[in-house]
Write a protein that holds these residues in place. Structure first.
Motif, PDB file in Angstrom:
ATOM      1  N   MET A  50       0.843  -1.179   0.000  1.00  0.00           N
ATOM      2  CA  MET A  50       0.000   0.000   0.000  1.00  0.00           C
ATOM      3  C   MET A  50       0.887   1.240   0.000  1.00  0.00           C
ATOM      4  O   MET A  50       1.774   1.367   0.840  1.00  0.00           O
ATOM      5  N   ALA A  51       0.661   2.147  -0.930  1.00  0.00           N
ATOM      6  CA  ALA A  51       1.383   3.413  -0.985  1.00  0.00           C
ATOM      7  C   ALA A  51       0.430   4.534  -0.576  1.00  0.00           C
ATOM      8  O   ALA A  51      -0.761   4.510  -0.902  1.00  0.00           O
ATOM      9  N   THR A  52       0.985   5.496   0.154  1.00  0.00           N
ATOM     10  CA  THR A  52       0.206   6.639   0.618  1.00  0.00           C
ATOM     11  C   THR A  52       0.956   7.915   0.290  1.00  0.00           C
ATOM     12  O   THR A  52       2.169   8.006   0.521  1.00  0.00           O
ATOM     13  N   ALA A  53       0.234   8.902  -0.235  1.00  0.00           N
ATOM     14  CA  ALA A  53       0.796  10.233  -0.492  1.00  0.00           C
ATOM     15  C   ALA A  53       0.183  11.198   0.524  1.00  0.00           C
ATOM     16  O   ALA A  53      -1.044  11.284   0.640  1.00  0.00           O
ATOM     17  N   ARG A  54       1.060  11.909   1.265  1.00  0.00           N
ATOM     18  CA  ARG A  54       0.606  12.867   2.278  1.00  0.00           C
ATOM     19  C   ARG A  54       1.270  14.224   2.047  1.00  0.00           C
ATOM     20  O   ARG A  54       2.457  14.297   1.702  1.00  0.00           O
ATOM     21  N   TRP A  55       0.489  15.264   2.310  1.00  0.00           N
ATOM     22  CA  TRP A  55       1.026  16.616   2.338  1.00  0.00           C
ATOM     23  C   TRP A  55       0.311  17.372   3.439  1.00  0.00           C
ATOM     24  O   TRP A  55      -0.915  17.270   3.557  1.00  0.00           O
ATOM     25  N   GLN A  56       1.070  18.103   4.244  1.00  0.00           N
ATOM     26  CA  GLN A  56       0.515  18.851   5.377  1.00  0.00           C
ATOM     27  C   GLN A  56      -0.270  17.928   6.312  1.00  0.00           C
ATOM     28  O   GLN A  56      -1.363  18.276   6.768  1.00  0.00           O
ATOM     29  N   ASP A  57       0.255  16.737   6.553  1.00  0.00           N
ATOM     30  CA  ASP A  57      -0.365  15.735   7.435  1.00  0.00           C
ATOM     31  C   ASP A  57      -1.743  15.276   6.956  1.00  0.00           C
ATOM     32  O   ASP A  57      -2.541  14.765   7.738  1.00  0.00           O
ATOM     33  N   LEU A  82      -7.249  18.790  -5.350  1.00  0.00           N
ATOM     34  CA  LEU A  82      -6.576  19.090  -6.614  1.00  0.00           C
ATOM     35  C   LEU A  82      -7.195  20.299  -7.303  1.00  0.00           C
ATOM     36  O   LEU A  82      -8.410  20.357  -7.498  1.00  0.00           O
ATOM     37  N   LEU A  83      -6.349  21.233  -7.682  1.00  0.00           N
ATOM     38  CA  LEU A  83      -6.763  22.374  -8.490  1.00  0.00           C
ATOM     39  C   LEU A  83      -6.035  22.283  -9.819  1.00  0.00           C
ATOM     40  O   LEU A  83      -4.814  22.059  -9.851  1.00  0.00           O
ATOM     41  N   SER A  84      -6.750  22.490 -10.904  1.00  0.00           N
ATOM     42  CA  SER A  84      -6.115  22.443 -12.226  1.00  0.00           C
ATOM     43  C   SER A  84      -5.051  23.530 -12.336  1.00  0.00           C
ATOM     44  O   SER A  84      -5.181  24.611 -11.763  1.00  0.00           O
ATOM     45  N   LEU A 100      -1.932  21.427  -5.294  1.00  0.00           N
ATOM     46  CA  LEU A 100      -2.614  20.904  -4.114  1.00  0.00           C
ATOM     47  C   LEU A 100      -3.136  22.069  -3.289  1.00  0.00           C
ATOM     48  O   LEU A 100      -2.453  23.094  -3.130  1.00  0.00           O
ATOM     49  N   ASP A 101      -4.334  21.914  -2.758  1.00  0.00           N
ATOM     50  CA  ASP A 101      -4.944  22.916  -1.887  1.00  0.00           C
ATOM     51  C   ASP A 101      -5.528  22.182  -0.683  1.00  0.00           C
ATOM     52  O   ASP A 101      -6.535  21.476  -0.818  1.00  0.00           O
ATOM     53  N   VAL A 102      -4.866  22.331   0.464  1.00  0.00           N
ATOM     54  CA  VAL A 102      -5.290  21.661   1.703  1.00  0.00           C
ATOM     55  C   VAL A 102      -5.467  22.730   2.771  1.00  0.00           C
ATOM     56  O   VAL A 102      -4.500  23.415   3.132  1.00  0.00           O
ATOM     57  N   ASP A 136       1.647  22.981  -8.552  1.00  0.00           N
ATOM     58  CA  ASP A 136       2.156  21.972  -9.489  1.00  0.00           C
ATOM     59  C   ASP A 136       2.798  20.774  -8.782  1.00  0.00           C
ATOM     60  O   ASP A 136       3.755  20.185  -9.272  1.00  0.00           O
ATOM     61  N   ALA A 137       2.238  20.373  -7.648  1.00  0.00           N
ATOM     62  CA  ALA A 137       2.806  19.284  -6.852  1.00  0.00           C
ATOM     63  C   ALA A 137       2.370  17.895  -7.319  1.00  0.00           C
ATOM     64  O   ALA A 137       2.860  16.899  -6.821  1.00  0.00           O
TER      65      ALA A 137
END
Length: 95
Positions: free
Chosen positions: A1-8, A36-38, A56-58, A65-66
């Protein structure tokens, strides 16, 4: 299992990623699209084709462009169609 995290925050999770050049490409349906924002950014890869990007918008914080994807990859990279990869501080782990 792979997980992508940003800002927790978990952005994507899948046990069906495809690894290309050290990057996990997540199936689009495993990505939390609300983050996700274009983006208008594109780049060209000689063997994969034209990459398009998402910002990315969190919680009001953005990472321009992440994430990237190949909407119409060249034949040699057909296996990344419909998949998204991450960089720029996005932590991708396997467990």
């Amino acid at each position: 299992m792979a997980t992508a995290r940003w800002q927790d925050t978990v952005i994507a999770r899948s046990d069906e990623t495809v690894v290309v050049e050290g990057n996990h490409y997540f199936p689009l349906d495993s990505v939390r699209r609300e983050f996700l924002l274009s983006s208008d950014t594109t780049t060209m890869c000689g063997w994969k084709g034209t990459a398009s990007y998402y910002t990315l918008d969190v919680d009001g914080r953005t990472n321009p462009d992440a994430a990237w994807y190949y909407a119409d990859p060249l034949p040699e990279a057909e296996h990344v169609r419909g998949r998204v990869a991450f960089w720029r501080g996005v932590d991708v782990t396997e467990h």
